[in-house]
Design an enzyme around this catalytic site. Structure first.
Site: not given
Length: 153
Positions: A7, A43, A60, A84, A134
């Site tokens: 994502h 989220e 996301q 991110h 991530e």
């Protein structure tokens, strides 16, 4: 090792308004929503497509629920936008250790719970050319449907 883009995380001030923009503009529907108290965010995961490894790619959207959350601090400094990038992996533990061995700082000693019961960790942006990165191991393949969950940690 890393198998896909899991994502792109986008920080926003108003989750409902931002979700509606992605729905109206691109036709993306919400696949999953939750509040992650540990990370201090509300989220929405908008599913883009499925992948060969049984996972999927998502946008996301992240709205802080506390002023002291990392996302709230990031928004105060940077405003809305890409927060991110997350890469999918079959084994977040092994891959984070391998990457740590290459001199990249891994932010968590042990992976933590992420969206949809995934296991996650982050790599320091200063070691990744300015990109907060991530690593994600999905709990189970997510192929269709909307679901909502609220978590407290």
């Amino acid at each position: 090792m890393l198998t896909r883009i899991d994502h792109i995380g986008i920080a926003c001030f108003d989750l409902d308004k931002t979700t509606e923009f992605y729905r109206a503009t691109y036709g993306f529907e919400v696949f999953h929503t939750e509040v992650n108290e540990e990370q201090g965010v509300r989220e929405a995961m908008l599913r883009i497509n499925g992948t060969d490894d049984g996972g999927a790619s998502y946008i996301q959207l992240l709205e802080p629920v506390r002023e002291d959350s990392t996302v709230a601090k990031w928004l105060d400094k940077n405003g809305e936008g890409v927060h991110h990038i997350a890469f999918g992996t079959a084994d977040v533990d092994a891959d984070s250790e391998e990457i740590r061995g290459r001199g990249v700082r891994v932010l968590y000693d042990e992976p933590r719970r992420g969206s949809m019961d995934s296991r996650i960790t982050f790599l320091h942006p200063k070691d990744c050319h300015g990109v907060l990165t991530e690593l994600v191991t999905a709990a189970t393949p997510h192929t269709s449907g909307n679901s909502s969950a609220t978590t407290s940690h």
